[in-house]
Design a protein around this motif. Structure first.
Motif, PDB file in Angstrom:
ATOM      1  N   ALA A  37       0.819  -1.205   0.000  1.00  0.00           N
ATOM      2  CA  ALA A  37       0.000   0.000   0.000  1.00  0.00           C
ATOM      3  C   ALA A  37       0.854   1.257   0.000  1.00  0.00           C
ATOM      4  O   ALA A  37       0.401   2.319  -0.391  1.00  0.00           O
ATOM      5  N   ASN A  38       2.131   1.135   0.449  1.00  0.00           N
ATOM      6  CA  ASN A  38       2.996   2.316   0.493  1.00  0.00           C
ATOM      7  C   ASN A  38       4.432   1.932   0.156  1.00  0.00           C
ATOM      8  O   ASN A  38       4.753   0.750   0.016  1.00  0.00           O
ATOM      9  N   ASP A  39       5.296   2.939   0.041  1.00  0.00           N
ATOM     10  CA  ASP A  39       6.662   2.642  -0.405  1.00  0.00           C
ATOM     11  C   ASP A  39       7.467   1.835   0.618  1.00  0.00           C
ATOM     12  O   ASP A  39       8.373   1.106   0.258  1.00  0.00           O
ATOM     13  N   GLU A  40       7.080   1.941   1.887  1.00  0.00           N
ATOM     14  CA  GLU A  40       7.790   1.147   2.893  1.00  0.00           C
ATOM     15  C   GLU A  40       7.481  -0.345   2.698  1.00  0.00           C
ATOM     16  O   GLU A  40       8.359  -1.197   2.824  1.00  0.00           O
ATOM     17  N   ASN A  41       6.209  -0.665   2.375  1.00  0.00           N
ATOM     18  CA  ASN A  41       5.827  -2.052   2.091  1.00  0.00           C
ATOM     19  C   ASN A  41       6.683  -2.622   0.959  1.00  0.00           C
ATOM     20  O   ASN A  41       7.163  -3.749   1.023  1.00  0.00           O
ATOM     21  N   VAL A  42       6.867  -1.818  -0.089  1.00  0.00           N
ATOM     22  CA  VAL A  42       7.645  -2.264  -1.244  1.00  0.00           C
ATOM     23  C   VAL A  42       9.094  -2.523  -0.827  1.00  0.00           C
ATOM     24  O   VAL A  42       9.693  -3.542  -1.190  1.00  0.00           O
ATOM     25  N   HIS A  43       9.625  -1.612   0.004  1.00  0.00           N
ATOM     26  CA  HIS A  43      11.005  -1.750   0.487  1.00  0.00           C
ATOM     27  C   HIS A  43      11.173  -3.045   1.291  1.00  0.00           C
ATOM     28  O   HIS A  43      12.094  -3.830   1.046  1.00  0.00           O
ATOM     29  N   VAL A  44      10.252  -3.274   2.243  1.00  0.00           N
ATOM     30  CA  VAL A  44      10.325  -4.479   3.088  1.00  0.00           C
ATOM     31  C   VAL A  44      10.215  -5.736   2.225  1.00  0.00           C
ATOM     32  O   VAL A  44      10.966  -6.694   2.386  1.00  0.00           O
ATOM     33  N   LEU A  45       9.278  -5.696   1.263  1.00  0.00           N
ATOM     34  CA  LEU A  45       9.062  -6.861   0.400  1.00  0.00           C
ATOM     35  C   LEU A  45      10.325  -7.192  -0.410  1.00  0.00           C
ATOM     36  O   LEU A  45      10.735  -8.357  -0.500  1.00  0.00           O
ATOM     37  N   LYS A  46      10.953  -6.163  -0.963  1.00  0.00           N
ATOM     38  CA  LYS A  46      12.165  -6.394  -1.754  1.00  0.00           C
ATOM     39  C   LYS A  46      13.295  -6.909  -0.867  1.00  0.00           C
ATOM     40  O   LYS A  46      14.107  -7.735  -1.295  1.00  0.00           O
ATOM     41  N   ASP A  47      13.331  -6.413   0.372  1.00  0.00           N
ATOM     42  CA  ASP A  47      14.316  -6.874   1.347  1.00  0.00           C
ATOM     43  C   ASP A  47      14.110  -8.370   1.641  1.00  0.00           C
ATOM     44  O   ASP A  47      15.063  -9.144   1.743  1.00  0.00           O
TER      45      ASP A  47
END
Lengths: 238, 183
Positions: free
Chosen positions: B62-72
């Motif tokens: 839903a937000n850019d932090e979610n994308v960051h965590v997912l890629k991590d």
């Protein structure tokens, strides 16, 4: 009386009246063939393509095939299962089939077929369809984003004087189901319930009646779709 | 052989899938005999401190932090599992996917019945320290490659248990009909 023909379904000999609908004959003899657009007694639409079977080695829809002498029908094999699974997955991503938020969850035929085929996730991307929800009529609602275009409601639900209440609008990718608001407003509670039950997905919704049956007690919670047909098959074997 | 290492997280989800994982009751003890837990809200490890075998993701992006965590997670886990409807389809948050983001924000912070008299300056929070909301919800398989899917809202405890056990032990599993549910 019309002529009887003999043919085989999954290797077992079946006898039926010539020219009868293959899907109905299979069902009567205990073979469940998945279908979302078929209604016994109505002209087949052949629109959902889920009733694909092999007739003499060729894949064709059972609902539009008439039984004839000597035909060899296969209702289940790996290739057919994969084909049906792919069609189901395509239906899931084409519309907004978000089961947790749908009034029809648990009694939905599309969902039940996906359970039966053990689909864990569609292999395609979700479209997030954005069609307008028709909710102007007081007692009935049309959530077009869930429609699989089976035409069941168009074929089976008519007004008292035989007019179509539901119909198709536009073409191609824009094709959608719509309803005549004036005629829909005249529908009785029973008519609306019947329309909702006929709809294989959550497009036709009777207002104020959603989520009535608790989880665990709904039609397809414990038993797979087609179970009543298959049971008949077991009895015959005994 | 050392125990397989598992990490879990909840992105745009409600933690219901994590709760369902705990619904395996006493089998939780068996699970932790089989695996070692790394980054997860269950043990409050915030950062990966070693390479993991399995990553379990609840919720969509839903937000850019979610994308960051997912890629991590993708970078640090060999196998990624999408757990629950939100991870697979976007789920309930994805109901906003057909509404413009501006409209969503105005409804939440300006026009809402509880905010319209209390937010006279019509402020929509946009501090650089808070994650930026995305234009829509993205199912996680649109962002990174996902290896396995466990459907349900939440997925039934038995389904999670059977899948994890099969994955860890390598034994094939026959999943009963009643546990595959989408709601």
């Amino acid at each position: 009386m019309s002529k009887k023909v003999k043919f085989t379904i999954d290797g077992n000999e079946i006898s039926a009246e010539e020219g009868k609908n293959l899907l109905d004959v299979a069902c009567e003899n205990g073979y469940y063939i998945p279908a979302l657009c078929h209604m016994k007694g109505h002209k087949p639409a052949g629109s959902c393509r889920l009733c694909n079977v092999k007739v003499n080695g060729r894949i064709m829809t059972a609902c539009t095939t008439l039984v004839s002498e000597g035909m060899e029908v296969i209702t289940e094999d790996e290739e057919l299962a994969e084909l049906r699974k792919t069609i189901l997955e395509a239906m899931f991503v084409d519309g907004n089939h978000f089961c947790p938020a749908c009034e029809k969850s648990g009694v939905c035929d599309l969902q039940a077929l996906a359970y039966k085929h053990k689909i864990m996730s569609p292999k395609f991307k979700y479209e997030f369809s954005n069609k307008k929800v028709e909710a102007e009529v007081p007692k009935i609602m049309l959530e077009k984003n869930r429609c699989i275009l089976c035409k069941k409601c168009i074929r089976a639900i008519k007004s008292k004087d035989g007019k179509n209440i539901f119909g198709f609008k536009a073409r191609g990718k824009k094709l959608e189901i719509t309803m005549d608001e004036e005629l829909a407003a005249q529908m009785t509670d029973e008519d609306i319930q019947r329309a909702m039950d006929i709809c294989p997905v959550g497009t036709i919704i009777k207002k104020e009646k959603g989520f009535k049956i608790p989880i665990g007690k709904r039609k397809y919670d414990k038993k797979p779709i087609g179970d009543n047909v298959e049971k008949h098959k077991e009895k015959e074997k005994d | 052989m050392s125990k397989p290492i598992v990490a879990t997280t909840s992105l745009a989800g409600c933690f219901g899938c994590h709760m369902s994982l705990l619904d395996i009751d006493e089998k939780v003890l068996d699970l932790f005999k089989l695996v070692e837990l790394n980054k997860s809200p269950l043990n409050d490890i915030k950062k990966f401190n070693k390479k993991c075998d399995v990553g379990i993701i609840e919720g969509g992006c839903a937000n850019d932090e979610n994308v960051h965590v997912l890629k991590d997670f993708r970078k640090n886990c060999n196998t990624l599992i999408a757990l629950g409807s939100c991870a697979i389809t976007g789920g309930l948050p994805a109901l906003r996917n057909n509404i413009k983001l501006k409209e969503c924000m105005e409804e939440a912070y300006i026009n809402n019945i509880t905010t319209k008299d209390n937010n006279k300056e019509e402020i929509i929070p946009c501090d650089k320290d808070i994650p930026k909301i995305l234009d829509r919800i993205y199912p996680i398989n649109e962002v990174v490659k996902i290896d396995y899917y466990i459907p349900g809202c939440p997925p039934r405890a038995k389904l999670i248990w059977l899948t994890l056990r099969a994955l860890i032990t390598g034994e094939e599993v026959d999943i009963p009909y009643e546990v595959i549910k989408y709601d």
